[in-house]
Design a protein around this motif. Structure first.
Motif, short mmCIF file in Angstrom:
data_model
loop_
_atom_site.label_atom_id
_atom_site.label_comp_id
_atom_site.label_asym_id
_atom_site.label_seq_id
_atom_site.Cartn_x
_atom_site.Cartn_y
_atom_site.Cartn_z
N GLY A 170 0.82 -1.20 0.00
CA GLY A 170 0.00 0.00 0.00
C GLY A 170 0.85 1.25 0.00
O GLY A 170 1.72 1.45 -0.86
N THR A 171 0.64 2.12 0.99
CA THR A 171 1.39 3.36 1.08
C THR A 171 2.89 3.09 1.17
O THR A 171 3.70 3.80 0.55
CB THR A 171 0.93 4.17 2.30
OG1 THR A 171 -0.47 4.44 2.18
CG2 THR A 171 1.67 5.50 2.41
N GLY A 172 3.28 2.06 1.92
CA GLY A 172 4.70 1.71 2.01
C GLY A 172 5.27 1.28 0.68
O GLY A 172 6.45 1.55 0.36
N GLY A 173 4.47 0.59 -0.14
CA GLY A 173 4.92 0.22 -1.48
C GLY A 173 5.06 1.42 -2.39
O GLY A 173 5.97 1.49 -3.22
N ALA A 174 4.14 2.39 -2.24
CA ALA A 174 4.25 3.63 -3.01
C ALA A 174 5.53 4.38 -2.67
O ALA A 174 6.17 4.96 -3.54
CB ALA A 174 3.02 4.50 -2.75
N ILE A 175 5.91 4.36 -1.39
CA ILE A 175 7.15 5.01 -0.98
C ILE A 175 8.35 4.29 -1.59
O ILE A 175 9.31 4.94 -2.03
CB ILE A 175 7.22 5.07 0.55
CG1 ILE A 175 6.20 6.10 1.07
CG2 ILE A 175 8.64 5.42 1.03
CD1 ILE A 175 6.05 6.13 2.58
N ALA A 176 8.32 2.96 -1.62
CA ALA A 176 9.40 2.22 -2.26
C ALA A 176 9.55 2.63 -3.73
O ALA A 176 10.68 2.83 -4.22
CB ALA A 176 9.16 0.72 -2.15
N LEU A 177 8.44 2.78 -4.43
CA LEU A 177 8.49 3.21 -5.82
C LEU A 177 9.06 4.62 -5.95
O LEU A 177 9.83 4.91 -6.88
CB LEU A 177 7.09 3.16 -6.44
CG LEU A 177 6.59 1.81 -6.92
CD1 LEU A 177 5.12 1.89 -7.29
CD2 LEU A 177 7.42 1.33 -8.11
N GLU A 178 8.68 5.51 -5.03
CA GLU A 178 9.19 6.87 -5.11
C GLU A 178 10.68 6.93 -4.88
O GLU A 178 11.38 7.78 -5.47
CB GLU A 178 8.45 7.78 -4.13
CG GLU A 178 7.08 8.23 -4.60
CD GLU A 178 7.11 8.94 -5.95
OE1 GLU A 178 8.08 9.67 -6.23
OE2 GLU A 178 6.17 8.73 -6.74
N LEU A 179 11.21 6.07 -4.04
CA LEU A 179 12.66 6.01 -3.90
C LEU A 179 13.31 5.64 -5.23
O LEU A 179 14.35 6.20 -5.60
CB LEU A 179 13.05 5.01 -2.81
CG LEU A 179 12.77 5.42 -1.37
CD1 LEU A 179 13.11 4.28 -0.42
CD2 LEU A 179 13.56 6.67 -0.98
N GLY A 180 12.69 4.70 -5.95
CA GLY A 180 13.21 4.36 -7.27
C GLY A 180 13.14 5.53 -8.22
O GLY A 180 14.10 5.81 -8.96
N ARG A 181 12.00 6.23 -8.23
CA ARG A 181 11.84 7.38 -9.12
C ARG A 181 12.80 8.52 -8.76
O ARG A 181 13.10 9.36 -9.61
CB ARG A 181 10.40 7.87 -9.09
CG ARG A 181 9.39 6.88 -9.64
CD ARG A 181 7.99 7.46 -9.65
NE ARG A 181 7.01 6.50 -10.13
CZ ARG A 181 6.07 5.94 -9.36
NH1 ARG A 181 5.98 6.25 -8.07
NH2 ARG A 181 5.22 5.07 -9.87
N ALA A 182 13.25 8.54 -7.51
CA ALA A 182 14.23 9.55 -7.09
C ALA A 182 15.64 9.18 -7.50
O ALA A 182 16.58 9.95 -7.28
CB ALA A 182 14.16 9.74 -5.58
N GLY A 183 15.82 7.99 -8.07
CA GLY A 183 17.13 7.57 -8.53
C GLY A 183 17.99 6.91 -7.48
O GLY A 183 19.20 6.76 -7.67
N VAL A 184 17.37 6.47 -6.37
CA VAL A 184 18.13 5.79 -5.33
C VAL A 184 18.70 4.49 -5.88
O VAL A 184 18.05 3.78 -6.65
CB VAL A 184 17.23 5.51 -4.10
CG1 VAL A 184 17.94 4.63 -3.08
CG2 VAL A 184 16.81 6.83 -3.46
#
Length: 244
Positions: free
Chosen positions: A121-135
């Motif tokens: 859910g929200t935690g998975g969305a945060i994981a995706l945002e880390l990817g989109r941030a280039g982590v």
């Protein structure tokens, strides 16, 4: 591989709150691959804590991170009032994810070059945002968290992405799944999307003793399958090798 697991509570600042995470460590003293685990919108529960311990038992350093300053929001209205604005604020999600990631990277047992992020859910969305941030992540896995990002940012994702969703999930609708797939294709991401037939939102989460929003329900068989799929993703992209 099965190892002895030790755990401890870690606190850290994020989103103007003092967050409380659950860190699980495998036996040994050497550096190990590490996994960040994000919770459903209610916040961390025994589900995520047990997931962290299960991963530590396989040889990973694992941190189940927090969303709400140590609180578990079992009132759906309160949960939505906090999570909906959060899900609409990519930079805020990234800040929460980065704060937890900093804690994981500060752990001496963590191999900083071998880190994955998974979430629900929200935690998975945060994981995706880390990817989109280039982590620099080795893998991203998300269940029920198929959010789409800002135009062009999916191209920053450097690792394989696995996503799971229930076919009857009214929150992650067919239109949302299509938008997510289009974003991954446009970003030339190495991505997979598994649709679990007959499953609702939060299908991985066992029944709870408080009210849940409509469209939410546990599906035990698919919950087991989704966990196996996540383990397969980690085995492929973040294998545990050698002694600890």
């Amino acid at each position: 591989m099965t190892t002895t697991v030790t755990t401890r509570t870690v606190t850290y600042p994020a989103d103007g709150l003092t967050m409380t995470g659950h860190l699980a460590l495998p036996t040994g003293t050497g550096r190990r691959p590490a996994v960040l685990i994000g919770p459903e919108g209610m916040g961390p529960s025994d589900i995520e804590r047990r997931r962290a311990e299960a991963l530590a038992g396989l040889g990973y350093v694992a941190l189940a991170f927090d969303l709400h300053g140590g609180r578990y929001l079992d009132d759906p209205e309160e949960m939505l009032a906090r999570c909906l604005p959060l899900l609409a604020a990519p930079d805020r999600m990234r800040d929460i994810g980065h704060a937890a990631l900093d804690v994981l990277l500060a752990e001496p047992r963590t191999d900083p070059g071998r880190v994955a992020a998974i979430g629900y859910g929200t935690g998975g969305a945060i994981a995706l945002e880390l990817g989109r941030a280039g982590v620099d992540l080795r893998a991203i896995g998300t269940v029920n968290g198929l959010t789409t990002g800002r135009p062009g940012e999916a191209a920053r994702i450097r690792c394989p992405v696995w996503a799971g969703v229930g076919s009857e999930d009214p929150i992650m609708s067919a239109a949302q799944r299509d938008a997510y797939a289009a974003e991954m294709r446009a970003g030339d991401v190495d991505w997979r999307l598994v649709t679990y037939g007959g499953a609702l939102h939060a299908f991985h989460h066992p029944p709870v003793d408080h009210a849940t929003p409509p469209g939410v329900g546990h599906h035990p068989r698919h919950a087991r399958r989704a966990w196996r799929d996540i383990l397969d993703l980690l085995a492929e992209c973040l294998p545990v090798t050698g002694a600890g």
